[in-house]
Design an enzyme around this catalytic site. Structure first.
Site, PDB file in Angstrom:
ATOM      1  N   SER A  98       0.805  -1.224   0.062  1.00 56.83           N
ATOM      2  CA  SER A  98       0.086  -0.045   0.075  1.00 56.83           C
ATOM      3  C   SER A  98       0.916   1.130  -0.026  1.00 56.83           C
ATOM      4  CB  SER A  98      -0.912  -0.098   1.331  1.00 56.83           C
ATOM      5  OG  SER A  98      -1.660  -1.045   1.264  1.00 56.83           O
ATOM      6  N   LYS A 100      -6.796   1.145  -3.061  1.00 59.04           N
ATOM      7  CA  LYS A 100      -6.346   0.573  -1.829  1.00 59.04           C
ATOM      8  C   LYS A 100      -6.472   1.781  -0.792  1.00 59.04           C
ATOM      9  CE  LYS A 100      -4.937  -1.966   1.257  1.00 59.04           C
ATOM     10  NZ  LYS A 100      -3.890  -2.532   1.542  1.00 59.04           N
ATOM     11  N   LYS A 154      -1.788   5.524   8.918  1.00 58.95           N
ATOM     12  CA  LYS A 154      -0.682   5.933   7.743  1.00 58.95           C
ATOM     13  C   LYS A 154      -1.760   5.943   6.305  1.00 58.95           C
ATOM     14  CE  LYS A 154       1.098   2.626   5.118  1.00 58.95           C
ATOM     15  NZ  LYS A 154       2.039   1.591   4.511  1.00 58.95           N
TER      16      LYS A 154
END
Lengths: 290, 290
Positions: A95, A169, A237
């Site tokens: 990711s 994503k 994140k």
């Protein structure tokens, strides 16, 4: 056909095994070398030097932990990209942010290397079973070339041009994080309202509120098993990157913003190493039930 | 065994048909009588007077539109409860508030009638297939007695004492409404970020972000089909009741509160008659994309 594999951690290791099982010759590199050598039983060759992973490789797959790790390992003079042959394909399956996906694609293009951003969802179980959702950004022709490489690991769908795999994503993570928050709030309401959350989870199965998150993370919340899984600190994140991307295209997404804030509170309260599902602890704490 | 059925609308009609198909003798009442007489082909007898629905009935099932409709039809001198035999069971399967569930159970107990609050999730398709999630509150012994009556309509799970079926349905609706909001935000992010939401939906299938809402309401958002389905104005009835219940037990649930506010904006903007999935219109409007 040879495939180089960078990053054989929790997700990368079973993904590399799926490739080897499908008949690809796989060379693997990992920062802690023993995680690569542990794959020898699958016929996977551990390499010591980063550049070696690119040798004779039709494609190099990166399953690295962050944008910074991608930059360190892939770019620059000693990076993998510099060792890749023109015409080969760099496939980044971890990711990463959308800007990082674009930066990698540009750097690859400058060397005649094709690039796909192709992050996944489905966890370790999906990686082991080869059933990952694979969200792919990049040229349609490159996607067609790479399809046979991706298929042993899951179900690849091309979303659009470079960067849109990473975007998908982030959208995936927004939905996952938000669903965890919704299930946590519903369970705390049940607890305080005199109902058993375990029965609630069971009753909701098959109805419109059902989801993989309700079943899996919901079960974790019920039994209080917060051993990751996916640590909550990684969630922020992703949710931070999603909000940054939203800001870049001029969007305010209030639910995503609120959920990001709740996860930040959870991490700030010292629970960043626990599974995402530990968000229920923050819902309780906010209500003086911690 | 005879069952009385109150309210043969979109959901009630296929539920009554499932009961008749399972061999129960069903008497049906509906405010607009033609919706009850339309079930004659299934051997269901339409009755004119409310009280008749209780005659010889082992159980009376209520599938009425609101707390007020329940009060009108069930309580008071001319209500159905007054006509029910002691030892029979009142099963309220529409979505009602927790206080209403308790009020009905108290009124029933005063007449020696047992009561279950047993709302459902799964929509018209689930009602037709007999696969509804049925969330039941009430005494365990009554639940066991009623299980054979409930089973033709779906999968009954007892959540806890009276009121917890209604609570579970509110929790269900919180999750449904919130998931719609999450999918809407993710799709608008995809649109603005240069990705195709249809490909995003396809890619996410099978991953952790997958859900019935992503598949069904997501598809509605993609094609712009906002013919209900479930009108958005009903969503705010449920989400308001969920927040009221949360307040009663001293809880603040910020995600549920935010999502409730978004649906209220949608209804205030004139879209209350559209399907819940029309929330994507409000996400766009808030961002000047309407």
């Amino acid at each position: 056909m040879r495939i180089g594999f960078l990053g054989t951690g929790l997700m990368g290791a079973p993904m590399a095994r799926r490739l080897a099982g499908a008949g690809f010759a796989v060379s693997a590199w990992n920062r802690s070398r023993e995680k690569a050598t542990a794959l020898a039983d699958a016929g996977i060759a551990a390499v010591d030097q980063l550049a070696e992973v690119a040798r004779d490789a039709r494609a190099v797959i990166g399953m690295l932990s962050s944008d910074d790790a991608c930059r360190d390992v892939l770019l620059g003079d000693g990076g993998v990209l510099a060792a890749m042959a023109p015409g080969s394909i760099l496939i980044v399956m971890s990711s990463i942010s959308v800007p990082m996906a674009r930066e990698l694609a540009d750097a690859a293009a400058a060397r005649g290397v094709a690039c796909l951003d192709a992050p996944v969802s489905g966890g370790v179980a999906g990686a082991e079973a080869g059933t990952l959702a694979i969200m792919v950004g990049g040229d349609a022709a490159v996607f067609e070339d790479a399809r046979d490489i991706l298929r042993p690991m899951g179900r690849p769908v091309r979303i659009g041009p470079v960067g849109t795999g990473a975007l998908a994503k982030l959208a995936n993570q927004m939905i996952v994080a938000g669903t965890i928050a919704l299930v946590a709030e519903a369970f705390v309401l049940a607890e305080q309202g005199g109902a058993d959350p375990a029965r609630l989870r069971e009753a909701l199965a098959g109805g419109f509120a059902d989801s993989i998150i309700l079943q899996r993370q919901g079960q974790r919340m019920i039994v209080g098993d917060f051993v990751p899984g996916g640590p909550a600190k990684y969630q922020i994140k992703d949710s931070g990157a999603a909000l940054a991307l939203a800001g870049e295209v001029g969007l305010d997404l209030p639910v995503a913003r609120l959920v990001d804030g709740l996860f930040r509170e959870l991490v700030a309260a010292g629970d960043g190493e626990l599974d995402h599902s530990a968000l229920i602890r923050q819902v309780r704490r906010r209500n003086g039930l911690g």
